[in-house]
Design an enzyme around this catalytic site. Structure first.
Site, PDB file in Angstrom:
ATOM      1  N   GLU A   1      47.589  38.115  41.059  1.00  7.24           N
ATOM      2  CA  GLU A   1      47.660  39.076  39.962  1.00  7.24           C
ATOM      3  C   GLU A   1      49.051  39.052  39.319  1.00  7.24           C
ATOM      4  O   GLU A   1      49.893  38.222  39.634  1.00  7.24           O
ATOM      5  CB  GLU A   1      47.303  40.483  40.453  1.00  7.24           C
ATOM      6  N   GLU A  54      43.891  39.550  43.623  1.00  5.69           N
ATOM      7  CA  GLU A  54      42.573  40.099  43.276  1.00  5.69           C
ATOM      8  C   GLU A  54      41.501  39.116  43.701  1.00  5.69           C
ATOM      9  O   GLU A  54      41.647  37.902  43.519  1.00  5.69           O
ATOM     10  CB  GLU A  54      42.467  40.358  41.770  1.00  5.69           C
ATOM     11  N   ARG A 112      38.457  51.518  33.721  1.00  2.36           N
ATOM     12  CA  ARG A 112      39.647  50.842  34.215  1.00  2.36           C
ATOM     13  C   ARG A 112      40.645  51.740  34.953  1.00  2.36           C
ATOM     14  O   ARG A 112      41.629  51.252  35.489  1.00  2.36           O
ATOM     15  CB  ARG A 112      40.365  50.175  33.037  1.00  2.36           C
ATOM     16  N   ARG A 157      42.578  46.245  25.733  1.00  2.41           N
ATOM     17  CA  ARG A 157      42.675  46.573  27.151  1.00  2.41           C
ATOM     18  C   ARG A 157      43.565  47.784  27.433  1.00  2.41           C
ATOM     19  O   ARG A 157      43.783  48.125  28.586  1.00  2.41           O
ATOM     20  CB  ARG A 157      43.179  45.359  27.946  1.00  2.41           C
ATOM     21  N   HIS A 165      39.088  48.312  38.734  1.00  2.00           N
ATOM     22  CA  HIS A 165      38.197  48.442  37.589  1.00  2.00           C
ATOM     23  C   HIS A 165      36.754  48.409  38.081  1.00  2.00           C
ATOM     24  O   HIS A 165      36.400  47.605  38.945  1.00  2.00           O
ATOM     25  CB  HIS A 165      38.412  47.306  36.595  1.00  2.00           C
ATOM     26  N   GLU A 175      42.295  45.418  43.630  1.00  2.39           N
ATOM     27  CA  GLU A 175      43.519  44.632  43.762  1.00  2.39           C
ATOM     28  C   GLU A 175      44.302  45.111  44.976  1.00  2.39           C
ATOM     29  O   GLU A 175      44.135  46.246  45.420  1.00  2.39           O
ATOM     30  CB  GLU A 175      44.379  44.763  42.500  1.00  2.39           C
ATOM     31  N   ASP A 187      31.225  63.699  67.236  1.00  2.00           N
ATOM     32  CA  ASP A 187      31.907  64.974  66.986  1.00  2.00           C
ATOM     33  C   ASP A 187      32.455  64.986  65.560  1.00  2.00           C
ATOM     34  O   ASP A 187      33.482  64.386  65.277  1.00  2.00           O
ATOM     35  CB  ASP A 187      33.038  65.143  68.006  1.00  2.00           C
ATOM     36  N   GLU A 238      33.212  48.808  31.447  1.00  2.74           N
ATOM     37  CA  GLU A 238      34.287  48.625  32.427  1.00  2.74           C
ATOM     38  C   GLU A 238      35.207  49.843  32.385  1.00  2.74           C
ATOM     39  O   GLU A 238      35.917  50.061  31.409  1.00  2.74           O
ATOM     40  CB  GLU A 238      35.097  47.360  32.123  1.00  2.74           C
ATOM     41  N   GLU A 240      36.541  45.572  41.044  1.00  2.00           N
ATOM     42  CA  GLU A 240      37.643  44.609  41.061  1.00  2.00           C
ATOM     43  C   GLU A 240      38.850  45.221  41.786  1.00  2.00           C
ATOM     44  O   GLU A 240      39.832  45.611  41.160  1.00  2.00           O
ATOM     45  CB  GLU A 240      38.032  44.221  39.629  1.00  2.00           C
TER      46      GLU A 240
END
Length: 442
Positions: free
Chosen positions: A187, A194, A333, A314, A243, A132, A52, A331, A130
């Site tokens: 982390e 992680e 992020r 970063r 990420h 976390e 359903d 990557e 990745e």
């Protein structure tokens, strides 16, 4: 591994499997399943199992509720945790009674985006996620508390990292289920962890994210803990991201790599990144889908707030990891683990493909720490911010034709309606912070 119908029937009998969970994902990213006894397995493998759809968030109305589950045979898996009756699972695609794919099925939405990539000459989208998560203690009733089970920090070990045994058992369980685990560690924030697993094609990667979440929560509960993939469960510490490393291949050739380029990036990779940057504000409501998501995307906690890229820095939204050749990748992020992985990968892929189709020019990299730049400096550098809240993100979503087309009318309409309700509930709620600030002041 690849399985046939006969393989699955044989293994179920040999391993004394008693129940099978036919698993799928709703629009908000929540895993759903129809559990059947093994006596119904052959019927399910023949794509004759109905459910359903009107009871599932973002699916269909009650007057058109009949839907079918088509199992992906390659997702056959027996859960390794010991129960009296062994349980297996199959991840399914959702179909309508007329045999056509359901347009609101998140897994189907990702498949549509991948089909477009294939038509453009990219046979595979590889993704390395990745995700976390935080571990909190539970009370005597098994409900989560706000008490963390450790006060560890980045890469800490026991006895500081009291989540080490739980994390190790999660890793062993995942390996028993066919995951190739590359690393696991504590982390930055207390109670935050992680576990990284090997990249896979986009469909398998999204399936693995959903399986990963289920395993983490199951093993955590066995340790008297509650695992949460909420983006920002605690004020004043880092939030949890997911990420997403991604690259496009044609056969065995990484289309993001060019050895003659200074950074080893092909024109395809640069155009793909340009598309991601152009549509970042438009797809934020999908990759960062909750009110809480935007409390992670603030300066000072290693989460990207600004739409920029760099080969090393970063603080921007996109980073280029150092690996080159087959490992050349982008990557992204900003996504968080509360996101629906199928929808998130679909909209990021669609944004990147738009950059390739329109030969978008990638802006210059931002190698300074954006967090310490003034607003005037960011404007001068042409660095926009990601949306500051869910309401702003929803407005950006409906104004981005490319991202809307990635979702399709059904998913877009229902997602938007559900999130408008969420925003309005949050907006009209009276929070403890307000009482603490105002109840004696006024």
């Amino acid at each position: 591994m690849s399985f046939t119908k006969n393989d699955i029937m044989r293994i179920a009998k040999e391993q004394n499997v008693r129940f099978i969970r036919l698993q799928f994902t709703d629009l908000l990213g929540t895993i759903k399943n129809v559990e059947i006894p093994v006596s119904q397995l052959e019927k399910a493998l023949d794509n004759k199992m109905m459910f359903d759809g009107s009871s599932i968030e973002g699916y269909v109305r009650i007057e058109e509720s009949d839907m079918y589950l088509f199992p992906d045979l390659d997702t056959w898996l027996i859960y390794p945790w010991v129960t009296e009756d062994r349980i297996a699972r199959l991840i399914c695609d959702v179909y309508m009674p007329d045999g056509t794919p359901f347009q609101g099925d998140p897994r189907g939405i990702l498949k549509r985006a991948l089909k477009e990539a294939e038509e453009m000459g990219y046979s595979t989208m590889n993704v390395g996620p990745e995700p976390e998560f935080f571990l909190f203690k539970t009370d005597e009733k098994g409900n989560p508390t706000l008490e963390l089970n450790d006060q560890g920090g980045y890469f800490d070990l026991a006895p500081t990292d009291l989540g080490e045994n739980c994390r190790r058992e999660i890793v062993l369980t995942l390996e028993d289920m066919g995951f190739e685990i590359e690393a696991s560690h504590h982390e930055v924030a207390p109670g935050q962890h992680e576990i990284d697993f090997k990249y896979a094609n986009a469909i398998k990667a999204a399936d693995q994210i959903q399986t990963f979440k289920l395993v983490v929560k199951t093993i955590a509960r066995q340790h008297g803990l509650h695992a949460t993939f909420m983006a920002k469960p605690l004020y004043g510490v880092n939030g949890s991201g997911m990420h997403c490393h991604q690259s496009l291949f044609n056969g065995k050739t990484n289309m993001f790599y060019d050895e003659s380029d200074k950074l080893g990036l092909s024109e395809t990779a640069r155009q793909y990144m340009a598309g991601i940057l152009k549509h970042a504000r438009g797809f934020a409501a999908i990759t960062n889908p909750t009110v809480n998501s935007y409390k992670r995307l603030v300066p000072g906690y290693e989460a990207p707030c600004y739409v920029a890229w760099s080969a090393s820095n970063r603080s921007p939204m996109i980073r280029i990891p150092a690996s080159r050749g087959l490992g050349t990748r982008v990557e992204v992020r900003n996504p968080d683990p509360a996101a629906n992985p199928y929808l998130s990968l679909a909209v990021m892929l669609k944004a990147g493909l738009d950059g390739i189709k329109n030969k978008m020019e990638l802006p210059a990299p931002t190698d300074r720490n954006i967090y310490v730049m003034s607003e005037e400096e960011r404007i001068a550098e042409g660095i926009p911010s990601l949306p500051s809240d869910l309401r702003e993100a929803l407005t950006e979503l409906v104004n981005d034709e490319v991202i809307c087309s990635a979702l399709g009318e059904h998913a877009l309409t229902h997602f938007y309606e559900l999130k408008e309700i969420e925003w309005d509930m949050y907006r009209t709620q009276v929070h403890q912070w307000e009482r603490d600030q105002y109840i004696t002041l006024y």
